[in-house]
Design a protein around this motif. Structure first.
Motif, mmCIF file in Angstrom:
data_model
loop_
_atom_site.group_PDB
_atom_site.id
_atom_site.type_symbol
_atom_site.label_atom_id
_atom_site.label_comp_id
_atom_site.label_asym_id
_atom_site.label_seq_id
_atom_site.Cartn_x
_atom_site.Cartn_y
_atom_site.Cartn_z
ATOM 1 N N GLY A 293 0.806 -1.209 0.000
ATOM 2 C CA GLY A 293 0.000 0.000 0.000
ATOM 3 C C GLY A 293 0.843 1.265 0.000
ATOM 4 O O GLY A 293 2.070 1.223 0.138
ATOM 5 N N PRO A 294 0.170 2.420 -0.141
ATOM 6 C CA PRO A 294 0.911 3.687 -0.189
ATOM 7 C C PRO A 294 1.397 4.144 1.185
ATOM 8 O O PRO A 294 0.836 3.777 2.215
ATOM 9 C CB PRO A 294 -0.146 4.663 -0.731
ATOM 10 C CG PRO A 294 -1.454 4.080 -0.304
ATOM 11 C CD PRO A 294 -1.273 2.581 -0.339
ATOM 12 N N VAL A 295 2.450 4.951 1.158
ATOM 13 C CA VAL A 295 2.962 5.636 2.354
ATOM 14 C C VAL A 295 2.678 7.118 2.146
ATOM 15 O O VAL A 295 3.171 7.721 1.190
ATOM 16 C CB VAL A 295 4.476 5.400 2.531
ATOM 17 C CG1 VAL A 295 4.983 6.127 3.774
ATOM 18 C CG2 VAL A 295 4.777 3.909 2.621
ATOM 19 N N LEU A 296 1.866 7.699 3.031
ATOM 20 C CA LEU A 296 1.409 9.078 2.843
ATOM 21 C C LEU A 296 2.072 10.021 3.842
ATOM 22 O O LEU A 296 2.487 9.599 4.931
ATOM 23 C CB LEU A 296 -0.108 9.152 3.017
ATOM 24 C CG LEU A 296 -0.945 8.203 2.148
ATOM 25 C CD1 LEU A 296 -2.428 8.414 2.424
ATOM 26 C CD2 LEU A 296 -0.638 8.387 0.677
ATOM 27 N N ASP A 297 2.133 11.318 3.461
ATOM 28 C CA ASP A 297 2.589 12.332 4.415
ATOM 29 C C ASP A 297 1.360 12.960 5.090
ATOM 30 O O ASP A 297 0.218 12.526 4.873
ATOM 31 C CB ASP A 297 3.484 13.373 3.742
ATOM 32 C CG ASP A 297 2.749 14.210 2.686
ATOM 33 O OD1 ASP A 297 1.496 14.146 2.634
ATOM 34 O OD2 ASP A 297 3.426 14.925 1.927
#
Length: 335
Positions: A293-297
């Protein structure tokens, strides 16, 4: 949600912890107060991440790369893709198309029949996020709702070399001063090139293979991904093959007898956790089934895509700029 509100929660939790010597449940990273602070990013995660299941079991997560249904995920966790479903938002898509796989990054491109997905917003201006940067990724999920896990960037972006170095992928025994193949590893370049049991190894890169030590020296001069020209004898005929060298752990897996103390404390880490051209590293605790999955800020922008749980303290992600190049190439090839 912004850094000031997070700082307030941290300060409040610290004061309470000091007074009580422990945090109330609500102020722990998976507690209700802390989770509520990250709700705006959780909402982004709900739309731009995918949950991949086989039956009722989660096997990986995915990152939505286009509105028309292209999703990237970790290849080695989903295998041939048989029997999987993909959930985006609250909608379940059975039998996604497995479009292509990139072995270098251990990434598979899936396609689902959709036209209005919300792809990740890639933070291309953050190729190497500063250490200490807040990051948010998928945690345990219900069947339709995402939950967040929270961490920080923990190291400078870098290459992760293949663990164990390059291997041919064959076992052999010496007979009458000749090396005779006794076994070919299924995931090896030798298997792909067609090396068979009972083949006699004659030359590598034109150099006569006089012993196992000589063969080891020749292979040791190469890197994973290089090609070796191998000459073998089979049923009285001489054959020449081009063999791609792969990483030892990629071919044979981790040897339990060689696991470090850190590995033994690391829970379910990824089967493939090395051999990546470039990664960013964070400290979110995510077992192998939560990779992809994505890694978000804090603004919900995508800093990268989780690609390996390396050990109990390290999770690797493909940086946003590399993820864009990878997605553009695989999607272009698919159209």
């Amino acid at each position: 949600m912004n850094a000031k509100s997070i700082a307030f929660i941290v300060l409040l939790a610290t004061r309470m912890a000091t007074a009580a010597q422990t945090l109330e449940t609500t102020y722990r990273t998976n507690g209700a107060t802390v989770q509520a602070t990250f709700e705006s990013v959780r909402a982004v995660l709900q739309d731009c991440s995918a949950v991949i299941q086989r039956g009722r079991t989660e096997i990986a997560y995915g990152t939505v790369m286009s509105a028309d249904g292209f999703i990237l995920t970790k290849a080695s966790e989903i295998g041939d893709g048989n029997g999987i479903t993909v959930t985006v938002g609250e909608k379940v898509y059975p039998d996604p198309e497995l479009v292509s796989t990139d072995p270098t990054w251990d990434v598979t491109l899936l396609k689902i029949p959709a036209s209005d997905l919300k792809p990740v917003s890639l933070a291309l201006d953050q190729p190497d996020p500063a250490r200490g940067t807040w990051v948010i990724a998928n945690g345990a999920t219900t069947r339709i709702h995402r939950r967040v896990q929270i961490g920080i960037i923990a190291a400078t972006a870098r290459e992760i070399p293949h663990e164990g170095g390059p291997v041919l992928g064959v076992a052999f025994e010496e007979k009458s001063k000749k090396l005779v193949v006794t076994q070919v590893a299924e995931k090896s370049g030798a298997a792909t090139a067609g090396v068979e049991k009972d083949d006699v190894l004659l030359r590598a890169d034109g150099e006569e293979i006089a012993s196992a030590e000589v063969l080891g020296d020749i292979i040791g001069k190469h890197h994973v991904g290089d090609q070796v020209t191998l000459t073998v004898e089979r049923a009285g005929k001489t054959m020449e093959m081009k063999i791609e060298l792969k990483g030892r752990v990629d071919v044979f897996g981790d040897n339990p007898d060689e696991m470090s103390r850190n590995d033994m404390m690391s829970g379910r880490f990824s089967e493939r956790r090395s051999g990546f051209p470039r990664v960013i590293q964070h400290d979110i605790i995510a077992d192998r089934q939560r990779i992809g999955g994505p890694v978000l800020d804090l603004d919900g922008r995508c800093l990268g895509m989780n690609i390996a749980r390396a050990n109990r303290a390290e999770t690797f992600a493909i940086p946003a700029s590399d993820l864009k190049s990878l997605a553009d190439r695989l999607i272009s090839q698919a159209k």
